[in-house]
Design an enzyme around this catalytic site. Structure first.
Site, PDB file in Angstrom:
ATOM      1  N   CYS A  91       0.820  -1.210   0.000  1.00  0.00           N
ATOM      2  CA  CYS A  91       0.000   0.000   0.000  1.00  0.00           C
ATOM      3  C   CYS A  91       0.858   1.267   0.000  1.00  0.00           C
ATOM      4  O   CYS A  91       1.980   1.271   0.496  1.00  0.00           O
ATOM      5  CB  CYS A  91      -0.860   0.045   1.256  1.00  0.00           C
ATOM      6  SG  CYS A  91      -1.863  -1.405   1.486  1.00  0.00           S
ATOM      7  N   ARG A 137       5.151   0.356  -6.061  1.00  0.00           N
ATOM      8  CA  ARG A 137       5.069  -0.505  -4.884  1.00  0.00           C
ATOM      9  C   ARG A 137       4.140  -1.693  -5.104  1.00  0.00           C
ATOM     10  O   ARG A 137       4.164  -2.653  -4.339  1.00  0.00           O
ATOM     11  CB  ARG A 137       4.557   0.302  -3.684  1.00  0.00           C
ATOM     12  CG  ARG A 137       5.528   1.367  -3.234  1.00  0.00           C
ATOM     13  CD  ARG A 137       4.866   2.355  -2.319  1.00  0.00           C
ATOM     14  NE  ARG A 137       4.602   1.807  -1.002  1.00  0.00           N
ATOM     15  CZ  ARG A 137       5.350   2.037   0.067  1.00  0.00           C
ATOM     16  NH1 ARG A 137       6.407   2.787  -0.029  1.00  0.00           N
ATOM     17  NH2 ARG A 137       5.031   1.531   1.231  1.00  0.00           N
ATOM     18  N   TRP A 192      -2.953  -2.596  -1.478  1.00  0.00           N
ATOM     19  CA  TRP A 192      -2.523  -3.946  -1.857  1.00  0.00           C
ATOM     20  C   TRP A 192      -3.239  -4.872  -0.876  1.00  0.00           C
ATOM     21  O   TRP A 192      -2.967  -4.857   0.326  1.00  0.00           O
ATOM     22  CB  TRP A 192      -1.008  -4.057  -1.712  1.00  0.00           C
ATOM     23  CG  TRP A 192      -0.430  -5.333  -2.192  1.00  0.00           C
ATOM     24  CD1 TRP A 192      -0.185  -5.707  -3.486  1.00  0.00           C
ATOM     25  CD2 TRP A 192       0.019  -6.426  -1.382  1.00  0.00           C
ATOM     26  NE1 TRP A 192       0.380  -6.951  -3.523  1.00  0.00           N
ATOM     27  CE2 TRP A 192       0.515  -7.427  -2.254  1.00  0.00           C
ATOM     28  CE3 TRP A 192       0.046  -6.678  -0.011  1.00  0.00           C
ATOM     29  CZ2 TRP A 192       1.033  -8.638  -1.809  1.00  0.00           C
ATOM     30  CZ3 TRP A 192       0.560  -7.884   0.442  1.00  0.00           C
ATOM     31  CH2 TRP A 192       1.045  -8.841  -0.458  1.00  0.00           C
ATOM     32  N   ASN A 228      -1.770   2.043   5.953  1.00  0.00           N
ATOM     33  CA  ASN A 228      -0.869   0.974   5.491  1.00  0.00           C
ATOM     34  C   ASN A 228      -0.569   0.090   6.685  1.00  0.00           C
ATOM     35  O   ASN A 228      -0.438   0.594   7.801  1.00  0.00           O
ATOM     36  CB  ASN A 228       0.466   1.548   5.010  1.00  0.00           C
ATOM     37  CG  ASN A 228       0.371   2.198   3.654  1.00  0.00           C
ATOM     38  OD1 ASN A 228      -0.705   2.266   3.077  1.00  0.00           O
ATOM     39  ND2 ASN A 228       1.494   2.672   3.154  1.00  0.00           N
ATOM     40  N   GLY A 229      -0.383  -1.198   6.445  1.00  0.00           N
ATOM     41  CA  GLY A 229      -0.043  -2.109   7.543  1.00  0.00           C
ATOM     42  C   GLY A 229      -1.197  -3.039   7.848  1.00  0.00           C
ATOM     43  O   GLY A 229      -2.182  -3.092   7.094  1.00  0.00           O
ATOM     44  N   GLU A 282      18.791 -16.781  -8.018  1.00  0.00           N
ATOM     45  CA  GLU A 282      18.341 -15.427  -8.345  1.00  0.00           C
ATOM     46  C   GLU A 282      17.826 -15.371  -9.793  1.00  0.00           C
ATOM     47  O   GLU A 282      16.808 -14.731 -10.078  1.00  0.00           O
ATOM     48  CB  GLU A 282      19.496 -14.430  -8.104  1.00  0.00           C
ATOM     49  CG  GLU A 282      19.222 -12.987  -8.488  1.00  0.00           C
ATOM     50  CD  GLU A 282      18.032 -12.338  -7.779  1.00  0.00           C
ATOM     51  OE1 GLU A 282      17.467 -12.919  -6.862  1.00  0.00           O
ATOM     52  OE2 GLU A 282      17.661 -11.229  -8.206  1.00  0.00           O
ATOM     53  N   LYS A 304      14.060 -14.261 -10.767  1.00  0.00           N
ATOM     54  CA  LYS A 304      13.785 -13.144 -11.695  1.00  0.00           C
ATOM     55  C   LYS A 304      12.810 -13.588 -12.769  1.00  0.00           C
ATOM     56  O   LYS A 304      11.871 -12.889 -13.117  1.00  0.00           O
ATOM     57  CB  LYS A 304      15.069 -12.708 -12.375  1.00  0.00           C
ATOM     58  CG  LYS A 304      15.894 -11.542 -12.038  1.00  0.00           C
ATOM     59  CD  LYS A 304      15.501 -10.427 -11.189  1.00  0.00           C
ATOM     60  CE  LYS A 304      14.766 -10.659  -9.925  1.00  0.00           C
ATOM     61  NZ  LYS A 304      15.257 -10.152  -8.709  1.00  0.00           N
ATOM     62  N   GLU A 318       9.114 -14.414 -11.295  1.00  0.00           N
ATOM     63  CA  GLU A 318       8.309 -13.309 -10.772  1.00  0.00           C
ATOM     64  C   GLU A 318       7.802 -12.361 -11.860  1.00  0.00           C
ATOM     65  O   GLU A 318       6.757 -11.760 -11.713  1.00  0.00           O
ATOM     66  CB  GLU A 318       9.043 -12.548  -9.666  1.00  0.00           C
ATOM     67  CG  GLU A 318      10.249 -11.770 -10.120  1.00  0.00           C
ATOM     68  CD  GLU A 318      10.970 -11.093  -8.967  1.00  0.00           C
ATOM     69  OE1 GLU A 318      10.356 -10.799  -7.944  1.00  0.00           O
ATOM     70  OE2 GLU A 318      12.181 -10.854  -9.124  1.00  0.00           O
ATOM     71  N   HIS A 359      20.160 -35.799  -8.390  1.00  0.00           N
ATOM     72  CA  HIS A 359      19.383 -36.322  -7.261  1.00  0.00           C
ATOM     73  C   HIS A 359      17.893 -36.021  -7.406  1.00  0.00           C
ATOM     74  O   HIS A 359      17.155 -36.092  -6.432  1.00  0.00           O
ATOM     75  CB  HIS A 359      19.914 -35.732  -5.948  1.00  0.00           C
ATOM     76  CG  HIS A 359      21.328 -36.103  -5.676  1.00  0.00           C
ATOM     77  ND1 HIS A 359      21.705 -37.382  -5.313  1.00  0.00           N
ATOM     78  CD2 HIS A 359      22.478 -35.389  -5.772  1.00  0.00           C
ATOM     79  CE1 HIS A 359      23.017 -37.431  -5.166  1.00  0.00           C
ATOM     80  NE2 HIS A 359      23.518 -36.224  -5.452  1.00  0.00           N
ATOM     81  N   LYS A 383       6.611  -3.933  -4.093  1.00  0.00           N
ATOM     82  CA  LYS A 383       8.020  -3.550  -4.003  1.00  0.00           C
ATOM     83  C   LYS A 383       8.524  -3.596  -2.573  1.00  0.00           C
ATOM     84  O   LYS A 383       9.655  -3.937  -2.311  1.00  0.00           O
ATOM     85  CB  LYS A 383       8.187  -2.136  -4.579  1.00  0.00           C
ATOM     86  CG  LYS A 383       9.625  -1.668  -4.642  1.00  0.00           C
ATOM     87  CD  LYS A 383      10.440  -2.516  -5.610  1.00  0.00           C
ATOM     88  CE  LYS A 383      11.918  -2.215  -5.548  1.00  0.00           C
ATOM     89  NZ  LYS A 383      12.696  -3.310  -6.168  1.00  0.00           N
TER      90      LYS A 383
END
Ligand code: F6R
Length: 612
Positions: free
Chosen positions: A2, A27, A73, A99-100, A485, A489, A492, A508, A607
């Site tokens: 948010c 964000r 969000w 927010n939160g 990584e 990338k 996502e 394995h 973000k």
């Protein structure tokens, strides 16, 4: 996550709020709304993007010198028009953006229902708005400010809030606990935001609210208090962030811009810290904690997502050059498992945003248990640098694209410097290696520039595999975290399933997946595991897998085995993570663009993850 913007002053608030919300779009969010105050309060909100909100508002009344805006969000309740902020209390006395997460919202809601309150949305924010109103209406002696303060003392969880009251339409109240809030100080005006990005175009003077603090703000005055009602002196600081650096600068996406910024970002991270001329690496931010760090028996690195991957690279480097035992933990696991921490442990918390809720909670736990905590962080003035005993800023500049790129390489650059500096301090890196490494580190920006010159070739390879359903990424040693990584990338931003593995682990299990439809990206530069990784490539080829190999310039062996090779300049082993990740970032970017994905704001992602 948010985003909050707010304005109180003499200008029209609407353009400031809409522009501010656009600056916060990076964000990640799923609905947006604003409230404009002009004697009375008008709210407009809807599901979708800020541009949807603008269309929805159309020609409606947008007058007002005071206002607040929010991008939501979803946490409590699905993304829709009703759950979008602002929320208005039942009898219309208070308007709130938040927010939160309010953890005890359910208990508070049940109490309010018992007292006659009904709710339109499923959000915890509406509970807060109604709680403030309930406290305000219950007792005539309670003022607006008291009602907000008293309500906040009943809240468990995290909040960054802006509150407007019907009874005082010349005032906004801001408060924070665990969710950042910055106030910009102008001339007879104040700006509010969840980070400084929407504020910098108006003023560079800011006040960062601390946890449990609230600001009661009118056009020409600001009173800072704790929520226990102790008055505080506000500290105004100057921020060093310009508007050009948060705009796209001619690139199609922020992510591409940020990938291409890496030579400069790394230079900035090294600036004043690595000196080839003085043959010295020194991180001034660690100075105060150096006696503790030098005596550390163990280091524990904590972080989430990409920052955790940087931590894994750090583990290899710190063990190799500083000879300190290192453990790397997801912050979200560390904080919940009663970890054994001793006073001679050093905890390194890595975070681009400096606001990740799990990392912050893990830092607090480590501090409670007596550890020395060091931060590696990109956002100056964010919560993590303020919670840690010492730290190093990465200086990568604002990272707007949700997928982390330049922040990762800057974090790895800091960890590389730290490993060498501590190796030298602790007498574990000899002078020859130290000097070689200073030279190697100094060459990183130029090497990255050379890799970026292969942009078109990488794009061509990417386009060939844009329709694949799965990808495998393999690496060994310090390049295993780079494989992780690379896979992160890709998944996502392109929504292709991808996994990273240590190359030797392939046999394995994952080898069962390999067929002629499975692209396998192998990081196969010339290092001590080179022969072994060549064998791994042969194993993939024997099962008809497609191999895209990242190799050292001039490698003829792998060129004959792999379907595609991307060459990187011949380099010292310790800087390989900084170089090999670049083609992986570009490949993910071009695959995602070719698939029509929103690379800067991938679905469901944010973000700055300020909730657990
Ligand atoms: C991936 C990504 C995330 C973040 C993670 C931690 O591209 O950006 O995995 O790395 O959410 O965020 P910070 O570093 O801000 O603590």
């Amino acid at each position: 996550m948010c985003g909050i913007v707010g304005y109180i002053g003499h200008k029209e608030a609407y353009p400031i709020l809409i522009n501010g919300l656009k600056r916060l779009e990076y964000r990640g969010y799923d609905s947006a709304g604003i409230a404009l105050i002009n004697g009375e309060t008008r709210t407009y909100k809807c599901k979708g993007k800020v541009s949807d909100l603008e269309s929805f508002i159309g020609n409606q009344n947008i007058k007002g010198n005071i206002g607040m805006g929010h991008t939501r969000w979803a946490t409590h309740g699905e993304p829709n028009d009703v759950n979008a902020h602002p929320h208005i209390s039942l009898n219309g006395h208070f308007t709130v953006i938040h927010n939160g997460i309010i953890e005890n919202y359910d208990v508070l809601k049940k109490d309010l229902i018992k007292n006659g309150y009904t709710f339109k949305s499923e959000t915890d924010t509406e509970v807060l708005a109604n709680l403030i109103e309930y406290i305000y209406l219950k007792d005539e002696s309670v003022t607006v400010e008291m009602a907000v303060r008293l309500a906040l003392t009943k809240v468990i969880g995290a909040y960054g809030i802006l509150v407007a009251a019907k009874e005082d339409t010349n005032m906004l109240i801001a408060a924070r606990k665990g969710s950042p809030l910055v106030i910009g100080v102008g001339d007879g005006e104040y700006f509010f935001a969840s980070d400084a990005t929407p504020i910098v175009e108006h003023t560079k003077s800011v006040i960062y609210l601390d946890d449990d603090h609230m600001a009661i703000v009118e056009r020409n005055s600001l009173t800072l208090k704790t929520i226990q009602n102790d008055v505080l002196e506000p500290e105004v600081t100057q921020i060093d962030l310009d508007i050009e650096s948060i705009e796209k600068g001619g690139y199609e996406h922020f992510m591409l811009k940020e990938i291409f910024e890496q030579p400069n970002a790394i230079k900035d991270t090294f600036r004043g810290r690595v000196s080839e001329r003085n043959k010295r690496i020194y991180l001034g931010g660690l100075h105060q904690a150096l006696p503790k760090i030098n005596n550390a028996k163990r280091m524990i690195i904590i972080g989430c997502g990409t920052s955790w991957h940087a931590g894994l690279v750090g583990e290899y480097l710190l063990e190799e050059y500083a000879r300190i035992p290192v453990e790397v933990e997801y912050a979200s696991e560390f904080r919940y498992r009663n970890p054994i921490i001793n006073e001679d442990d050093v905890v390194i918390a890595i975070s681009q945003s400096g606001e990740t809720a799990d990392t912050l909670a893990a830092i607090k736990l480590a501090k409670e248990k007596g550890a020395t905590v060091i931060g590696i962080c990109n956002v100056v003035g964010s919560s993590i640098p303020r919670e840690t005993h010492a730290g190093v800023y990465t200086h990568a500049g604002p990272e707007i694209g949700v997928a982390s790129t330049k922040a990762f390489t800057a974090q790895v650059a800091v960890l590389t410097m730290m490993s060498l500096m501590l190796g030298k301090e602790r007498g574990n890196t000899n002078d020859d290696i130290y000097l070689q490494m200073i030279k190697a580190i100094s060459s990183v920006p130029d090497y990255i520039t050379k890799i970026l010159e292969q942009n078109e070739k990488i794009q061509e390879i990417a386009l060939k595999y844009k329709d694949a359903s799965n990808f495998l990424y393999l690496g060994r040693g310090v390049l295993f975290p780079v494989a992780l990584e690379g896979a992160l990338k890709l998944k996502e931003i392109s929504y292709i399933h991808a996994e990273g593995y240590p190359a030797a682990e392939m046999k394995h299990g994952p080898i069962a997946l390999i067929d002629d439809k499975m692209p396998v990206v192998v990081i196969a530069t010339k290092d001590k595991s080179y022969e072994k990784i060549v064998s791994n490539i042969q194993e993939v080829k024997a099962r008809k897998g497609v191999v895209i190999a990242i190799v050292t310039e001039g490698d003829h062996v792998i060129k004959h085995l792999a379907d595609h090779v991307i060459e990187i300049p011949d380099h010292h082993e310790a800087i390989a993570p900084l170089l090999t990740v670049i083609p992986l970032q570009l490949m993910s970017y071009y695959i995602a663009v070719a698939r029509g994905c929103n690379v800067d704001q991938p679905r469901n992602l944010a973000k700055s993850v300020t909730v657990e």
